[in-house]
Design a protein around this motif. Structure first.
Motif, PDB file in Angstrom:
ATOM      1  N   GLU A   1      -7.669 -30.991 -30.318  1.00 30.14           N
ATOM      2  CA  GLU A   1      -7.384 -31.259 -28.911  1.00 30.14           C
ATOM      3  C   GLU A   1      -6.916 -32.681 -28.661  1.00 30.14           C
ATOM      4  N   LEU A   2      -7.487 -33.647 -29.377  1.00 29.63           N
ATOM      5  CA  LEU A   2      -7.278 -35.061 -29.051  1.00 29.63           C
ATOM      6  C   LEU A   2      -6.467 -35.788 -30.114  1.00 29.63           C
ATOM      7  N   PHE A   3      -5.688 -35.048 -30.918  1.00 28.13           N
ATOM      8  CA  PHE A   3      -4.955 -35.714 -31.999  1.00 28.13           C
ATOM      9  C   PHE A   3      -4.041 -36.803 -31.458  1.00 28.13           C
ATOM     10  N   ALA A   4      -4.032 -37.926 -32.179  1.00 27.50           N
ATOM     11  CA  ALA A   4      -3.178 -39.082 -31.874  1.00 27.50           C
ATOM     12  C   ALA A   4      -3.479 -39.714 -30.526  1.00 27.50           C
ATOM     13  N   GLU A   5      -4.687 -39.485 -29.985  1.00 30.24           N
ATOM     14  CA  GLU A   5      -5.053 -40.083 -28.702  1.00 30.24           C
ATOM     15  C   GLU A   5      -6.034 -41.243 -28.851  1.00 30.24           C
ATOM     16  N   GLY A   6      -6.266 -41.701 -30.082  1.00 29.78           N
ATOM     17  CA  GLY A   6      -7.027 -42.920 -30.269  1.00 29.78           C
ATOM     18  C   GLY A   6      -8.527 -42.769 -30.287  1.00 29.78           C
ATOM     19  N   TRP A   7      -9.062 -41.584 -30.670  1.00 25.74           N
ATOM     20  CA  TRP A   7     -10.505 -41.387 -30.701  1.00 25.74           C
ATOM     21  C   TRP A   7     -11.018 -40.853 -32.035  1.00 25.74           C
ATOM     22  N   ARG A   8     -10.163 -40.634 -33.014  1.00 25.14           N
ATOM     23  CA  ARG A   8     -10.581 -39.921 -34.229  1.00 25.14           C
ATOM     24  C   ARG A   8     -11.688 -40.651 -34.976  1.00 25.14           C
ATOM     25  N   ARG A   9     -11.593 -41.958 -35.148  1.00 25.13           N
ATOM     26  CA  ARG A   9     -12.631 -42.685 -35.881  1.00 25.13           C
ATOM     27  C   ARG A   9     -13.976 -42.562 -35.173  1.00 25.13           C
ATOM     28  N   ASN A  10     -13.986 -42.742 -33.865  1.00 24.96           N
ATOM     29  CA  ASN A  10     -15.226 -42.649 -33.097  1.00 24.96           C
ATOM     30  C   ASN A  10     -15.906 -41.298 -33.323  1.00 24.96           C
ATOM     31  N   ASP A  11     -15.114 -40.241 -33.304  1.00 21.39           N
ATOM     32  CA  ASP A  11     -15.665 -38.903 -33.516  1.00 21.39           C
ATOM     33  C   ASP A  11     -16.176 -38.726 -34.944  1.00 21.39           C
ATOM     34  N   MET A  12     -15.399 -39.158 -35.919  1.00 21.07           N
ATOM     35  CA  MET A  12     -15.783 -38.942 -37.312  1.00 21.07           C
ATOM     36  C   MET A  12     -17.059 -39.696 -37.666  1.00 21.07           C
ATOM     37  N   VAL A  13     -17.231 -40.897 -37.144  1.00 17.51           N
ATOM     38  CA  VAL A  13     -18.459 -41.650 -37.407  1.00 17.51           C
ATOM     39  C   VAL A  13     -19.655 -40.896 -36.839  1.00 17.51           C
ATOM     40  N   ARG A  14     -19.538 -40.435 -35.595  1.00 14.78           N
ATOM     41  CA  ARG A  14     -20.658 -39.754 -34.942  1.00 14.78           C
ATOM     42  C   ARG A  14     -21.042 -38.462 -35.666  1.00 14.78           C
ATOM     43  N   PHE A  15     -20.067 -37.763 -36.215  1.00 17.40           N
ATOM     44  CA  PHE A  15     -20.326 -36.500 -36.910  1.00 17.40           C
ATOM     45  C   PHE A  15     -20.619 -36.691 -38.399  1.00 17.40           C
ATOM     46  N   GLY A  16     -20.690 -37.935 -38.855  1.00 18.12           N
ATOM     47  CA  GLY A  16     -20.996 -38.184 -40.255  1.00 18.12           C
ATOM     48  C   GLY A  16     -19.870 -37.828 -41.195  1.00 18.12           C
ATOM     49  N   ALA A  17     -18.615 -37.808 -40.699  1.00 17.55           N
ATOM     50  CA  ALA A  17     -17.468 -37.392 -41.514  1.00 17.55           C
ATOM     51  C   ALA A  17     -16.550 -38.547 -41.911  1.00 17.55           C
ATOM     52  N   TYR A  18     -16.818 -39.744 -41.405  1.00 24.13           N
ATOM     53  CA  TYR A  18     -15.903 -40.865 -41.641  1.00 24.13           C
ATOM     54  C   TYR A  18     -15.935 -41.333 -43.088  1.00 24.13           C
ATOM     55  N   LEU A  19     -17.015 -41.090 -43.775  1.00 24.32           N
ATOM     56  CA  LEU A  19     -17.143 -41.556 -45.157  1.00 24.32           C
ATOM     57  C   LEU A  19     -16.772 -40.492 -46.178  1.00 24.32           C
ATOM     58  N   ARG A  20     -16.377 -39.315 -45.714  1.00 20.93           N
ATOM     59  CA  ARG A  20     -15.997 -38.274 -46.673  1.00 20.93           C
ATOM     60  C   ARG A  20     -14.674 -38.636 -47.342  1.00 20.93           C
ATOM     61  N   ASN A  21     -14.352 -37.925 -48.390  1.00 20.19           N
ATOM     62  CA  ASN A  21     -13.085 -38.164 -49.068  1.00 20.19           C
ATOM     63  C   ASN A  21     -11.966 -37.427 -48.342  1.00 20.19           C
ATOM     64  N   TRP A  22     -10.765 -37.966 -48.383  1.00 19.05           N
ATOM     65  CA  TRP A  22      -9.574 -37.266 -47.910  1.00 19.05           C
ATOM     66  C   TRP A  22      -8.383 -37.742 -48.713  1.00 19.05           C
ATOM     67  N   GLU A  23      -7.279 -37.092 -48.533  1.00 21.37           N
ATOM     68  CA  GLU A  23      -6.095 -37.397 -49.330  1.00 21.37           C
ATOM     69  C   GLU A  23      -5.712 -38.863 -49.193  1.00 21.37           C
ATOM     70  N   LEU A  24      -5.598 -39.527 -50.339  1.00 16.13           N
ATOM     71  CA  LEU A  24      -5.142 -40.900 -50.446  1.00 16.13           C
ATOM     72  C   LEU A  24      -6.141 -41.926 -49.934  1.00 16.13           C
ATOM     73  N   LYS A  25      -7.409 -41.540 -49.772  1.00 12.47           N
ATOM     74  CA  LYS A  25      -8.442 -42.560 -49.575  1.00 12.47           C
ATOM     75  C   LYS A  25      -8.621 -43.288 -50.904  1.00 12.47           C
ATOM     76  N   GLY A  26      -8.984 -44.558 -50.863  1.00  9.72           N
ATOM     77  CA  GLY A  26      -9.096 -45.350 -52.070  1.00  9.72           C
ATOM     78  C   GLY A  26     -10.180 -44.861 -53.011  1.00  9.72           C
ATOM     79  N   ASP A  27      -9.969 -45.064 -54.299  1.00  8.39           N
ATOM     80  CA  ASP A  27     -10.956 -44.685 -55.303  1.00  8.39           C
ATOM     81  C   ASP A  27     -12.283 -45.400 -55.030  1.00  8.39           C
ATOM     82  N   GLY A  28     -13.360 -44.639 -55.027  1.00 15.19           N
ATOM     83  CA  GLY A  28     -14.682 -45.214 -54.840  1.00 15.19           C
ATOM     84  C   GLY A  28     -15.053 -45.514 -53.405  1.00 15.19           C
ATOM     85  N   GLN A  29     -14.168 -45.237 -52.451  1.00 16.92           N
ATOM     86  CA  GLN A  29     -14.465 -45.567 -51.058  1.00 16.92           C
ATOM     87  C   GLN A  29     -15.225 -44.453 -50.332  1.00 16.92           C
TER      88      GLN A  29
END
Length: 535
Positions: A479-507
């Protein structure tokens, strides 16, 4: 960095330095000090106008705040294409979670939003003599700017403008910062006007805007009360208080009571026309949102696009539809060939005669077309067909040495309706509040499935049989893609630290990245600040 964002950064810096000449202040780029002898502002209403302009400019930028909230997530990245968008690795480091202490995109928002909250405090100083309406607006804007600093950095330098400038600013964090922000928002809700949906001046804050921001603070309070411990890896995300979730629901209900409601035509909200979803918009150019991902040959408007920002295939695949095709079958953007949900948008195979109408909406993948239906080419003469993957010249997955066509592009503001440089940039809208209420219900032990399915049905997506926590995060992502809230949501849901394509090794799993570092000049200027864990 490309075009508009350079202008915006320059204007922001000029505005901050220019503040001293019109208000007898001395604001340096690296601190929030005011000069001795501050006795109030001569014209607080004009200062409020200036403050809104600074907030709008910071919101509309493609760098700084926007980059921290979107490029550091699974939603956006900016690959280096030949020599273009290299910028000493600034964009790559954000997406890979490999930023350092002195990145421009980290320093700039810290300076901007702290300068903004200082100006709001000066407007609110009793010696400035602000009217009740100006004061209510300043309470809201101070809360908004302090909320942003707290969300990104976990520490908010706060200067009491009644004290001498020899006093270093206090630093608010955790519950103390949250309570200060909430007090400002309560004052704003009391003093701001009630503006019904699709009426009035929504580029200024209303009760609905203050209620939405208060709901967002409360929804995240269990994060903010524990940010430093979370970033140090000493604590898992705690359970939010039931009373906070109940208040979120009550606040959203109050917004709904003023006539705000979900719109039927999703992309029409991103035009300069009245709708029932817009709660607060910025009078600032949408050019960054339009052009930062378009190819140089995508449109004649504005001299073509800048060919940078793209989304990950895994984010695109959150949406229903054919993973390799989202072509429209008519020029009215109303008949998707792949039966995808409305929010996924599509690519027309011809324009409708209006400049920019050959550019699709939502996500652009595959062959792109000119106004007359001619298949467009890239600058090397190959098909201008955007691909799912980011690969270098050898075909290896990479963020460097990409071609001009790698990556699915994102287009929320359609150029034919904005003349390429429209100034109606959405900041708060009702669907965000609606989904916050659904989330608060879920976190209170309720079942928001009916709410979520009401939204999904309105957006042309299939209803869900039941709703999990990850379903709510995914729905917010759609619903809110590209509206400037994705990081806020991912942190709250515990998803900001998961792996995704092209995240740095070990991050993946690196809790340090839950907060950004305090800029070194600020640490030197204010001994009350302490560097965030891990930096």
């Amino acid at each position: 960095m490309k075009r508009c964002n350079l202008k915006l950064l320059t204007l922001t810096l000029l505005t901050v330095f220019g503040l001293s000449s019109c208000t007898d202040l001395e604001i340096e780029e690296t601190d929030s000090f005011i000069s001795e002898g501050f006795q109030g502002l001569e014209d607080p209403a004009s200062a409020l106008n200036q403050l809104y302009g600074q907030v709008y400019g910071a919101w509309a930028d493609q760098a700084a705040r926007y980059a921290l909230y979107e490029v550091t997530t699974d939603a956006l990245l900016v690959p280096t294409r030949g020599a273009d968008w290299g910028d000493n690795g600034r964009w790559r480091k954000l997406h890979q979670h490999e930023w350092g202490l002195e990145e421009a995109d980290i320093i700039t928002p810290f300076n901007q939003y702290n300068a903004n909250q200082l100006l709001a405090s000066q407007i609110l100083d009793s010696r400035s003599g602000a009217t009740a309406d100006v004061a209510a607006q300043a309470h809201f804007l101070r809360a908004y700017n302090m909320f942003t600093i707290l969300d990104l950095f976990g520490q908010v330098p706060f200067r009491d403008v009644t004290l001498s400038s020899s006093e270093v600013p206090a630093v608010l964090s955790g519950a103390e910062a949250v309570n200060f922000i909430l007090a400002d928002l309560d004052a704003a809700i009391t003093g701001l006007p009630s503006v019904a949906a699709a009426t009035g001046d929504l580029k200024r804050a209303s009760k609905a805007a203050a209620r939405l921001l208060k709901a967002k603070v409360l929804l995240n309070r269990h994060i903010y009360d524990n940010q430093l411990a979370l970033a140090a890896g000493e604590l898992s995300i705690p359970t939010p208080a039931a009373s906070d979730m109940a208040e979120v629901i009550s606040l959203v209900d109050a917004i709904t009571a003023e006539g705000y409601a979900l719109e039927d035509d999703y992309f029409d909200m991103f035009r300069d026309t009245p709708d029932t979803e817009t709660i607060w918009w910025a009078e600032a150019c949408v050019c960054n949102r339009i052009y930062n991902g378009l190819h140089y040959n995508s449109t004649g408007l504005g001299g073509g696009g800048w060919n940078g920002f793209s989304t990950l295939a895994e984010y695109y695949d959150l949406f229903e539809g054919n993973p390799n095709d989202n072509a429209f079958t008519d020029v009215l953007f109303s008949a998707p060939a792949s039966n995808q949900e409305e929010r996924r948008g599509g690519v027309p195979n011809i324009g409708n005669g209006n400049a920019g109408s050959n550019v699709g909406v939502g996500f652009l993948i595959g062959q792109q077309y000119a106004l007359d239906g001619t298949p467009l080419q890239d600058r090397q003469g190959g098909p201008l067909a955007f691909t799912r993957q980011f690969v270098d010249g050898s075909g290896n997955v990479s963020l460097i040495n990409n071609s001009e066509t790698t990556g699915i592009r994102v287009q929320k503001y359609q150029p034919q309706y904005n003349d390429g440089f429209g100034a109606h940039n959405l900041m708060f809208r009702y669907a965000d509040a609606y989904l916050m209420k659904a989330e608060a219900m879920f976190r209170s032990g309720g079942d928001p499935t009916t709410m979520i399915n009401t939204l999904r049905t309105q957006r042309g997506a299939s209803p869900l049989g039941s709703v999990t926590e990850s379903d709510i995060l995914d729905e917010r992502g759609r619903e809110l893609f590209a509206e400037g809230w994705r990081r806020n949501d991912m942190v709250r849901f515990g998803a900001y630290l998961r792996n995704w394509e092209l995240k740095g090794d070990g991050q993946a799993g690196n809790t340090t990245r839950l907060l950004f570092p305090i800029p070194l000049p600020q640490l030197l200027a204010n001994p009350n600040l302490v560097q965030n864990p891990g930096y």
